[in-house]
Design an enzyme around this catalytic site. Sequence first.
Site, PDB file in Angstrom:
ATOM      1  N   SER A 125      -8.129   7.067   3.694  1.00  0.00           N
ATOM      2  CA  SER A 125      -8.955   5.999   3.116  1.00  0.00           C
ATOM      3  C   SER A 125      -8.162   4.697   3.096  1.00  0.00           C
ATOM      4  O   SER A 125      -7.082   4.638   2.525  1.00  0.00           O
ATOM      5  CB  SER A 125      -9.359   6.337   1.685  1.00  0.00           C
TER       6      SER A 125
ATOM      7  N   GLU B 124      -6.264   0.432  -0.503  1.00  0.00           N
ATOM      8  CA  GLU B 124      -5.628   1.628  -1.033  1.00  0.00           C
ATOM      9  C   GLU B 124      -4.279   1.802  -0.332  1.00  0.00           C
ATOM     10  O   GLU B 124      -3.282   2.203  -0.926  1.00  0.00           O
ATOM     11  CB  GLU B 124      -6.517   2.849  -0.787  1.00  0.00           C
TER      12      GLU B 124
ATOM     13  N   ARG C  36      -5.616   5.834  -8.222  1.00  0.00           N
ATOM     14  CA  ARG C  36      -4.661   5.568  -7.134  1.00  0.00           C
ATOM     15  C   ARG C  36      -3.563   4.562  -7.524  1.00  0.00           C
ATOM     16  O   ARG C  36      -3.026   3.849  -6.685  1.00  0.00           O
ATOM     17  CB  ARG C  36      -5.377   5.027  -5.887  1.00  0.00           C
TER      18      ARG C  36
END
Length: 337
Positions: A227, A333, A158
């Site tokens: 998320s 995130e 990510r």
Amino acid sequence: IISVMVNLTSYNTLRVAAYAREFREIREIGEIREIETNEPYMFLGEGANVLFKNDFPGTVIKINLLGKKVISQDDDEVIIEVAAGENWHNLVMWTVENNWSGLENMALIPGTVGAAVVGNIACYGQNQEDVFLNAQVTNLKSQKGEQYNISDCQFKYRESIFKTKPELLVTSVQYKLSKKPLANTTYHSRFESLNITNPTPLNIANAVIELRQKKLPSIDKVGTAGSFFKNPIVSREKYSEISAQVKELQWYPTDKLQYPKDAPLPDLVKIPAARLLDELGWKSKVIGRVSTYERQALAIINLGGATGQEIFDYAEKMREDIKKNFEIELEYEVRII
Ligand code: EPU
């Protein structure tokens, strides 16, 4: 066209009513020249991975560059080029309808193509970096267009170089897709349980859509950014320790998650934050106007009218709880502005 004091509620999927001091949209490459880099600015796609904790004291620049085309193809492969403002899911559906393989496991991920590169998205064992060929990038400092190859992007879990260098704007990306189905359905026990008998790209995409609709909140109905934290990466020793407390704790290999890719692999595994949060009672836990989705403890949801600060406070409580109970530092995130 620049607008002033723009309410961002419809520009972020968490539906936070923050304000941007200025707001502009980029529809053509030529407009990039007009961006004032001496003032604070930030790029925005569909706002599917940002939390506006505060108002933004500068210019929010929405990237609306559009277009997708085939660059070249042979019997086995096709190279496509897609502009950064295109909707990611529409791109995936276009590729699977053409029977091209490489993006099908990533159906229904919210956001734009540019954001997919910046955040190096992945899902059910498929990563955008696996099919990434290069990106066209404008450096706002030099005003030069440059081609970034895969190693230039420094992809890890990510993460990419674009998250750390705000002067780099991804304007388009090229993917190399396969004309032979890759049929990558092995990642997840529940994914396997879908029992896809004929794993064409389209059938896999449809199965993913069904799975995601069951497990994750829909951004059309619920204020969410998917998320909220990354899944933590821990030592195998730490994993054994925690799995004594948390029943049936899964782990995933970390080989694809690091940069540089050829570095020796340390003895690390990735574990699901959702499982840990669920264990501590965070699923559906309501604090004021904030909660998590009833089937996914990692997806924070805005119950209606929550401010960015309220959502941030909720997330910080989750982090503290994980820290206290498992001695793990959850990393965001979602981008906190
Ligand atoms: N679980 C719980 N409780 C929950 C939810 C999940 O115990 O409330 C357990 C599940 O049973 C499973 C494990 O946690 O054992 C993992 O859950 P899940 O399969 O839902 O995947 P995840 O690890 O939570 C990651 C990505 C998602 C991606 C899915 C599928 C991150 C931070 N998240 O979620 O990506 O869609 O895998 O590949 O890596 C996103 O980045 O926004 C995102 C949604």
